[in-house]
Design a protein around this motif. Structure first.
Motif, PDB file in Angstrom:
ATOM      1  N   TYR A 100      49.261  66.973  45.968  1.00 41.59           N
ATOM      2  CA  TYR A 100      49.608  68.402  45.938  1.00 41.59           C
ATOM      3  C   TYR A 100      49.939  68.892  44.529  1.00 41.59           C
ATOM      4  O   TYR A 100      50.275  68.119  43.650  1.00 41.59           O
ATOM      5  CB  TYR A 100      50.821  68.682  46.841  1.00 41.59           C
ATOM      6  CG  TYR A 100      51.945  67.664  46.734  1.00 41.59           C
ATOM      7  CD1 TYR A 100      52.730  67.564  45.584  1.00 41.59           C
ATOM      8  CD2 TYR A 100      52.228  66.785  47.776  1.00 41.59           C
ATOM      9  CE1 TYR A 100      53.765  66.640  45.487  1.00 41.59           C
ATOM     10  CE2 TYR A 100      53.250  65.845  47.684  1.00 41.59           C
ATOM     11  CZ  TYR A 100      54.013  65.784  46.538  1.00 41.59           C
ATOM     12  OH  TYR A 100      55.037  64.864  46.428  1.00 41.59           O
ATOM     13  N   VAL A 102      51.531  72.947  42.806  1.00 41.23           N
ATOM     14  CA  VAL A 102      51.709  74.406  42.851  1.00 41.23           C
ATOM     15  C   VAL A 102      51.724  74.925  41.421  1.00 41.23           C
ATOM     16  O   VAL A 102      52.036  74.176  40.479  1.00 41.23           O
ATOM     17  CB  VAL A 102      53.015  74.860  43.561  1.00 41.23           C
ATOM     18  CG1 VAL A 102      52.988  74.525  45.044  1.00 41.23           C
ATOM     19  CG2 VAL A 102      54.258  74.274  42.890  1.00 41.23           C
ATOM     20  N   GLY A 108      59.908  75.437  42.790  1.00 35.85           N
ATOM     21  CA  GLY A 108      61.317  75.559  43.144  1.00 35.85           C
ATOM     22  C   GLY A 108      61.598  76.433  44.350  1.00 35.85           C
ATOM     23  O   GLY A 108      62.750  76.751  44.643  1.00 35.85           O
ATOM     24  N   LYS A 109      60.550  76.836  45.079  1.00 39.65           N
ATOM     25  CA  LYS A 109      60.743  77.690  46.259  1.00 39.65           C
ATOM     26  C   LYS A 109      60.627  76.899  47.562  1.00 39.65           C
ATOM     27  O   LYS A 109      60.563  77.476  48.642  1.00 39.65           O
ATOM     28  CB  LYS A 109      59.701  78.822  46.260  1.00 39.65           C
ATOM     29  CG  LYS A 109      59.797  79.769  45.056  1.00 39.65           C
ATOM     30  CD  LYS A 109      58.737  80.856  45.181  1.00 39.65           C
ATOM     31  CE  LYS A 109      58.615  81.693  43.925  1.00 39.65           C
ATOM     32  NZ  LYS A 109      59.876  82.370  43.559  1.00 39.65           N
ATOM     33  N   GLY A 110      60.536  75.577  47.427  1.00 38.24           N
ATOM     34  CA  GLY A 110      60.422  74.743  48.632  1.00 38.24           C
ATOM     35  C   GLY A 110      59.053  74.812  49.287  1.00 38.24           C
ATOM     36  O   GLY A 110      58.886  74.414  50.450  1.00 38.24           O
ATOM     37  N   THR A 112      56.192  73.141  48.513  1.00 34.83           N
ATOM     38  CA  THR A 112      55.521  71.858  48.736  1.00 34.83           C
ATOM     39  C   THR A 112      56.169  71.042  49.856  1.00 34.83           C
ATOM     40  O   THR A 112      55.450  70.572  50.749  1.00 34.83           O
ATOM     41  CB  THR A 112      55.428  71.062  47.425  1.00 34.83           C
ATOM     42  OG1 THR A 112      54.798  71.892  46.448  1.00 34.83           O
ATOM     43  CG2 THR A 112      54.616  69.791  47.606  1.00 34.83           C
ATOM     44  N   PRO A 113      57.503  70.840  49.861  1.00 33.08           N
ATOM     45  CA  PRO A 113      58.043  70.060  50.981  1.00 33.08           C
ATOM     46  C   PRO A 113      57.732  70.681  52.339  1.00 33.08           C
ATOM     47  O   PRO A 113      57.422  69.962  53.297  1.00 33.08           O
ATOM     48  CB  PRO A 113      59.561  70.006  50.706  1.00 33.08           C
ATOM     49  CG  PRO A 113      59.820  70.929  49.579  1.00 33.08           C
ATOM     50  CD  PRO A 113      58.530  71.165  48.865  1.00 33.08           C
ATOM     51  N   ASN A 140      57.697  61.529  37.505  1.00 37.56           N
ATOM     52  CA  ASN A 140      57.558  62.862  38.106  1.00 37.56           C
ATOM     53  C   ASN A 140      58.766  63.200  38.986  1.00 37.56           C
ATOM     54  O   ASN A 140      58.720  63.122  40.221  1.00 37.56           O
ATOM     55  CB  ASN A 140      56.256  62.938  38.903  1.00 37.56           C
ATOM     56  CG  ASN A 140      55.861  64.367  39.223  1.00 37.56           C
ATOM     57  OD1 ASN A 140      56.699  65.264  39.158  1.00 37.56           O
ATOM     58  ND2 ASN A 140      54.603  64.575  39.564  1.00 37.56           N
ATOM     59  N   ARG A 145      61.491  64.480  44.234  1.00 39.21           N
ATOM     60  CA  ARG A 145      62.405  65.286  45.062  1.00 39.21           C
ATOM     61  C   ARG A 145      61.738  65.671  46.392  1.00 39.21           C
ATOM     62  O   ARG A 145      62.416  65.773  47.414  1.00 39.21           O
ATOM     63  CB  ARG A 145      62.828  66.562  44.314  1.00 39.21           C
ATOM     64  CG  ARG A 145      63.875  66.355  43.252  1.00 39.21           C
ATOM     65  CD  ARG A 145      65.224  65.942  43.846  1.00 39.21           C
ATOM     66  NE  ARG A 145      65.791  66.961  44.721  1.00 39.21           N
ATOM     67  CZ  ARG A 145      66.417  66.731  45.869  1.00 39.21           C
ATOM     68  NH1 ARG A 145      66.566  65.496  46.317  1.00 39.21           N
ATOM     69  NH2 ARG A 145      66.904  67.724  46.586  1.00 39.21           N
ATOM     70  N   LYS A 149      63.510  64.877  49.864  1.00 35.99           N
ATOM     71  CA  LYS A 149      63.909  65.928  50.810  1.00 35.99           C
ATOM     72  C   LYS A 149      63.428  65.611  52.221  1.00 35.99           C
ATOM     73  O   LYS A 149      64.123  65.847  53.190  1.00 35.99           O
ATOM     74  CB  LYS A 149      63.332  67.280  50.374  1.00 35.99           C
ATOM     75  CG  LYS A 149      64.021  67.882  49.167  1.00 35.99           C
ATOM     76  CD  LYS A 149      63.379  69.198  48.771  1.00 35.99           C
ATOM     77  CE  LYS A 149      63.966  69.679  47.459  1.00 35.99           C
ATOM     78  NZ  LYS A 149      63.510  71.019  47.071  1.00 35.99           N
TER      79      LYS A 149
END
Ligand SMILES: CC(C)(COP(=O)(O)OP(=O)(O)OC[C@H]1O[C@@H](n2cnc3c(N)ncnc32)[C@H](O)[C@@H]1OP(=O)(O)O)[C@@H](O)C(=O)NCCC(=O)NCCS
Length: 209
Positions: A100, A102, A108-110, A112-113, A140, A145, A149
């Motif tokens: 993946y 972005v 930082g907007k969540g 990808t998770p 990385n 993260r 998460k």
């Protein structure tokens, strides 16, 4: 799931890439060179192509052949990046790998998770897969993260595993099997039930960076 129509959680969407995404994706790839390059897959021979039209055509051919699920991630309806389920192995493995990216302005907007959770849930519940893997360079931190998460389980260090940014790079491998997440990856995360240490890298595998 209708892969073309896609999946959604709040402002975040995940749908199959389309030929007409080529212009937007190519623009993002070129506008985000310094952001993406350190993490970008390369090939040991030849140069990386930025011909998104060709790249999307290949991804969709792989999809039709059953080899992958090439998605784009959207934020409030705008293309934010790509999420690729690749290397689908059927038979006695039923596994695949997720990659993946972005654009920097969407970081930082969540996104990808959330998208990884949606994709993994679809792979387990609808596409007949049993194990999903994510491989990440030790350097990385942002990508590490993502697996922390969601509680992807640390599985080991793979030396000089993938050709990234012009050389063979060490990677940490993380995975989930269907049995790990009976309630689903997204629901487990949203309900605060992610095991806190699943993605922890043991000291013996920590590389000096
Ligand atoms: C790794 C990546 C996909 C994470 O996507 P994301 O949608 O931003 O994921 P999140 O919003 O959950 O953020 C993850 C972490 O990124 C970091 N981060 C957040 N905003 C950031 C920014 N503007 N710049 C750099 N890092 C940032 C934070 O450490 C964050 O963790 P936190 O939420 O605990 O603070 C994204 O950073 C990216 O595309 N990077 C370049 C390509 C890449 O590394 N791909 C993955 C290869 S394995």
């Amino acid at each position: 799931m209708d892969q073309a129509a896609g999946m959604r959680h709040g402002p975040i969407g995940l749908r199959l890439v389309r030929s007409r995404d080529a212009r937007a994706l190519q623009h993002e790839l070129l506008a985000n060179r310094s952001w993406l390059q350190p993490w970008e897959a390369t090939v040991p021979y030849g140069a990386v192509s930025f011909d998104m039209r060709l790249s999307i055509r290949r991804l969709l051919q792989q999809y039709r052949d059953g080899g992958g699920y090439p998605f784009v991630m959207e934020y409030e309806g705008e293309v934010a990046g790509q999420l690729n389920v690749w290397g689908v192995a059927r038979g006695s493995l039923c596994s695949a790998t997720i990659g993946y990216w972005v654009s920097e302005r969407f970081a930082g907007k969540g996104i990808t998770p959330t998208a990884v959770a949606l994709a993994t849930d679809a792979c387990f519940a609808e596409y007949g897969l049993h194990r999903m893997e994510i491989c990440i360079r030790p350097e990385n931190a942002a990508s590490l993260r993502v697996v922390q998460k969601l509680g992807f389980r640390y599985e080991g260090l793979r030396r000089r595993y993938i050709h990234i940014d012009g050389d063979w790079r060490d990677h940490y491998a993380f995975a989930l099997t269907r049995e790990d997440v009976p309630q689903g990856v997204l629901a487990r995360w949203l309900n605060g039930q992610v095991p806190p240490d699943a993605a922890t890298v043991p000291p013996s595998d920590r590389l000096t960076l």
